[in-house]
Scaffold this motif. Sequence first.
Motif, PDB file in Angstrom:
ATOM      1  N   LEU A   1       7.833 -12.270 -13.271  1.00 23.77           N
ATOM      2  CA  LEU A   1       9.057 -11.713 -13.581  1.00 23.77           C
ATOM      3  C   LEU A   1      10.296 -12.327 -13.163  1.00 23.77           C
ATOM      4  N   ALA A   2      10.194 -13.377 -12.183  1.00 26.79           N
ATOM      5  CA  ALA A   2      11.232 -13.867 -11.548  1.00 26.79           C
ATOM      6  C   ALA A   2      10.783 -15.450 -11.032  1.00 26.79           C
ATOM      7  N   PRO A   3      10.457 -16.248 -11.817  1.00 25.05           N
ATOM      8  CA  PRO A   3       9.784 -17.632 -11.412  1.00 25.05           C
ATOM      9  C   PRO A   3      10.869 -18.327 -10.704  1.00 25.05           C
ATOM     10  N   GLY A   4      10.314 -18.786  -9.622  1.00 25.69           N
ATOM     11  CA  GLY A   4      11.063 -19.710  -8.666  1.00 25.69           C
ATOM     12  C   GLY A   4      11.581 -18.748  -7.712  1.00 25.69           C
ATOM     13  N   GLU A   5      11.759 -17.318  -7.570  1.00 27.11           N
ATOM     14  CA  GLU A   5      12.323 -16.848  -6.683  1.00 27.11           C
ATOM     15  C   GLU A   5      11.146 -16.305  -5.679  1.00 27.11           C
ATOM     16  N   SER A   6      11.717 -16.307  -4.490  1.00 22.59           N
ATOM     17  CA  SER A   6      10.756 -15.926  -3.439  1.00 22.59           C
ATOM     18  C   SER A   6      10.227 -14.438  -3.371  1.00 22.59           C
ATOM     19  N   LEU A   7       9.012 -14.148  -3.021  1.00 17.09           N
ATOM     20  CA  LEU A   7       8.611 -12.770  -3.160  1.00 17.09           C
ATOM     21  C   LEU A   7       8.993 -12.188  -1.537  1.00 17.09           C
ATOM     22  N   ASN A   8       9.271 -10.930  -1.705  1.00 17.90           N
ATOM     23  CA  ASN A   8       9.300 -10.530  -0.316  1.00 17.90           C
ATOM     24  C   ASN A   8       8.785  -9.010  -0.224  1.00 17.90           C
ATOM     25  N   TRP A   9       7.883  -8.868   0.599  1.00 22.45           N
ATOM     26  CA  TRP A   9       7.246  -7.782   0.588  1.00 22.45           C
ATOM     27  C   TRP A   9       6.881  -7.280   2.249  1.00 22.45           C
ATOM     28  N   VAL A  10       6.696  -6.000   2.465  1.00 25.75           N
ATOM     29  CA  VAL A  10       6.502  -5.401   3.636  1.00 25.75           C
ATOM     30  C   VAL A  10       5.438  -4.667   3.522  1.00 25.75           C
ATOM     31  N   PHE A  11       4.601  -4.221   4.639  1.00 26.25           N
ATOM     32  CA  PHE A  11       3.501  -3.355   4.649  1.00 26.25           C
ATOM     33  C   PHE A  11       3.662  -2.540   5.720  1.00 26.25           C
ATOM     34  N   GLN A  12       3.617  -1.006   5.504  1.00 20.11           N
ATOM     35  CA  GLN A  12       3.558   0.005   6.640  1.00 20.11           C
ATOM     36  C   GLN A  12       2.311   0.679   6.521  1.00 20.11           C
ATOM     37  N   CYS A  13       1.622   0.892   7.524  1.00 20.25           N
ATOM     38  CA  CYS A  13       0.601   1.905   7.774  1.00 20.25           C
ATOM     39  C   CYS A  13       0.894   3.176   8.673  1.00 20.25           C
ATOM     40  N   ARG A  14       0.713   4.105   8.068  1.00 21.96           N
ATOM     41  CA  ARG A  14       1.001   5.418   8.671  1.00 21.96           C
ATOM     42  C   ARG A  14      -0.250   6.121   8.731  1.00 21.96           C
ATOM     43  N   HIS A  15      -0.644   6.093  10.126  1.00 22.67           N
ATOM     44  CA  HIS A  15      -1.988   6.940  10.088  1.00 22.67           C
ATOM     45  C   HIS A  15      -2.118   7.381  11.645  1.00 22.67           C
ATOM     46  N   GLU A  16      -2.644   8.755  11.767  1.00 16.82           N
ATOM     47  CA  GLU A  16      -2.929   9.499  12.939  1.00 16.82           C
ATOM     48  C   GLU A  16      -1.628   9.431  13.743  1.00 16.82           C
ATOM     49  N   GLY A  17      -0.519   9.733  13.208  1.00 15.47           N
ATOM     50  CA  GLY A  17       0.827   9.773  13.828  1.00 15.47           C
ATOM     51  C   GLY A  17       1.514   8.491  14.424  1.00 15.47           C
ATOM     52  N   ARG A  18       0.762   7.272  14.085  1.00 11.02           N
ATOM     53  CA  ARG A  18       1.364   6.237  14.254  1.00 11.02           C
ATOM     54  C   ARG A  18       1.894   5.300  13.101  1.00 11.02           C
ATOM     55  N   THR A  19       2.825   4.562  13.479  1.00 18.99           N
ATOM     56  CA  THR A  19       3.370   3.759  12.262  1.00 18.99           C
ATOM     57  C   THR A  19       3.411   2.401  12.633  1.00 18.99           C
ATOM     58  N   GLU A  20       2.658   1.490  11.855  1.00 21.19           N
ATOM     59  CA  GLU A  20       2.871   0.078  11.942  1.00 21.19           C
ATOM     60  C   GLU A  20       3.513  -0.829  10.800  1.00 21.19           C
ATOM     61  N   THR A  21       4.621  -1.717  11.045  1.00 19.28           N
ATOM     62  CA  THR A  21       5.420  -2.155   9.980  1.00 19.28           C
ATOM     63  C   THR A  21       5.201  -3.631   9.909  1.00 19.28           C
ATOM     64  N   ARG A  22       4.850  -4.493   8.790  1.00 21.11           N
ATOM     65  CA  ARG A  22       4.712  -5.985   8.950  1.00 21.11           C
ATOM     66  C   ARG A  22       5.513  -6.662   7.647  1.00 21.11           C
ATOM     67  N   LEU A  23       6.374  -7.624   8.102  1.00 20.88           N
ATOM     68  CA  LEU A  23       6.707  -8.380   7.109  1.00 20.88           C
ATOM     69  C   LEU A  23       5.457  -9.208   6.515  1.00 20.88           C
ATOM     70  N   MET A  24       5.175  -9.161   5.352  1.00 17.76           N
ATOM     71  CA  MET A  24       4.164  -9.911   5.071  1.00 17.76           C
ATOM     72  C   MET A  24       4.485 -11.235   4.039  1.00 17.76           C
ATOM     73  N   ALA A  25       5.649 -11.285   3.536  1.00 22.20           N
ATOM     74  CA  ALA A  25       5.905 -12.430   2.810  1.00 22.20           C
ATOM     75  C   ALA A  25       7.693 -12.225   2.582  1.00 22.20           C
ATOM     76  N   GLY A  26       8.210 -13.643   2.646  1.00 24.63           N
ATOM     77  CA  GLY A  26       9.525 -13.480   2.326  1.00 24.63           C
ATOM     78  C   GLY A  26      10.591 -13.184   3.564  1.00 24.63           C
ATOM     79  N   SER A  27      11.512 -12.433   3.082  1.00 24.25           N
ATOM     80  CA  SER A  27      12.405 -12.036   4.262  1.00 24.25           C
ATOM     81  C   SER A  27      13.108 -10.781   3.784  1.00 24.25           C
ATOM     82  N   VAL A  28      13.857  -9.994   4.555  1.00 23.67           N
ATOM     83  CA  VAL A  28      14.348  -8.907   4.022  1.00 23.67           C
ATOM     84  C   VAL A  28      16.018  -9.112   4.350  1.00 23.67           C
TER      85      VAL A  28
END
Length: 310
Positions: free
Chosen positions: A70-97
Amino acid sequence: MQALLNAIATMDLPTDAQRIFHGRGGLYPGCEHWALDAFPPVFVLTSFQPASDDELAAVGAALAARWQQLAPGESLNWVFQCRHEGRTETRLMAGSVPEPHVVTEQGAKFRVHVLKGQNHGLFLDMAEGRRWVRDYVTAHPVGGRGATILNLFAYTCAFSVVALQAGAKQVVNVDMSRGAIAIGQQNHQLNGLSAGGSFLAHDIFSTWGKINRSGPYELVIVDPPSFQRGSFVATKDYARLMHRLHDMLMPGGHVLLCLNAPELGVDFLQDQMRELAPELTFVERVANPAVFADVAEERALKVLVYAAPG
């Protein structure tokens, strides 16, 4: 998780903020805990149960492969968030925000924050509700001066932005979160809306005097959290709003009632409206974005329109 990987492999280049995959709707067995959103230029993957390293690696590979197409040569930016048992964990997986991180929807700009909290600043499932408000304001110029609107539980004031863009005269935004209201004011500035919006960072149930002084209104928007301790619990607090609606509306005015609680169906709102606001007439249920389809519509977001007598 094959359905999620298939959605990634066939997605178009996202320009507006939007949901890409909605496992929560139950249409993809085994993927009920997955959701993928695009907040360009960032993808946000959410899991409602712990995800393995292999699963995250598979998603990352799928995103990278499709992004290269879709965007050859452009950086991929993605974030993962896990929501489980009342807790939230967020991680930057690649690139930047980016900071500030500004996204668009139907020509409007909104500031979002995908690395903190569960609410990112713009509820993507309410896109058709915002479209409805834009169309309503366009179709209801009141005496040529534009509509006056009350936006309760305004959060970051997205309804206000689209209403003012469509020609509303005034939107009164009320939310008890000063932080959310501050972002709402930034959203107005982002869109060049220097007039027409007012902002009350107050508990709605103790602010009726100020609310009524700006009324009555052509449109009242009610979009509360389904359960927020110390603020609003739908099962007991929605009724406290309903019996006030008629007094807040101009003759012929409308109300948009929203509820995102899977355990409460449409009947929860309609039965209480018949009892507490019988003079208001049900008009329609606003359809949700197609990507948010659910095996049981009763579980999905409810957005109902009512009208006052003319």
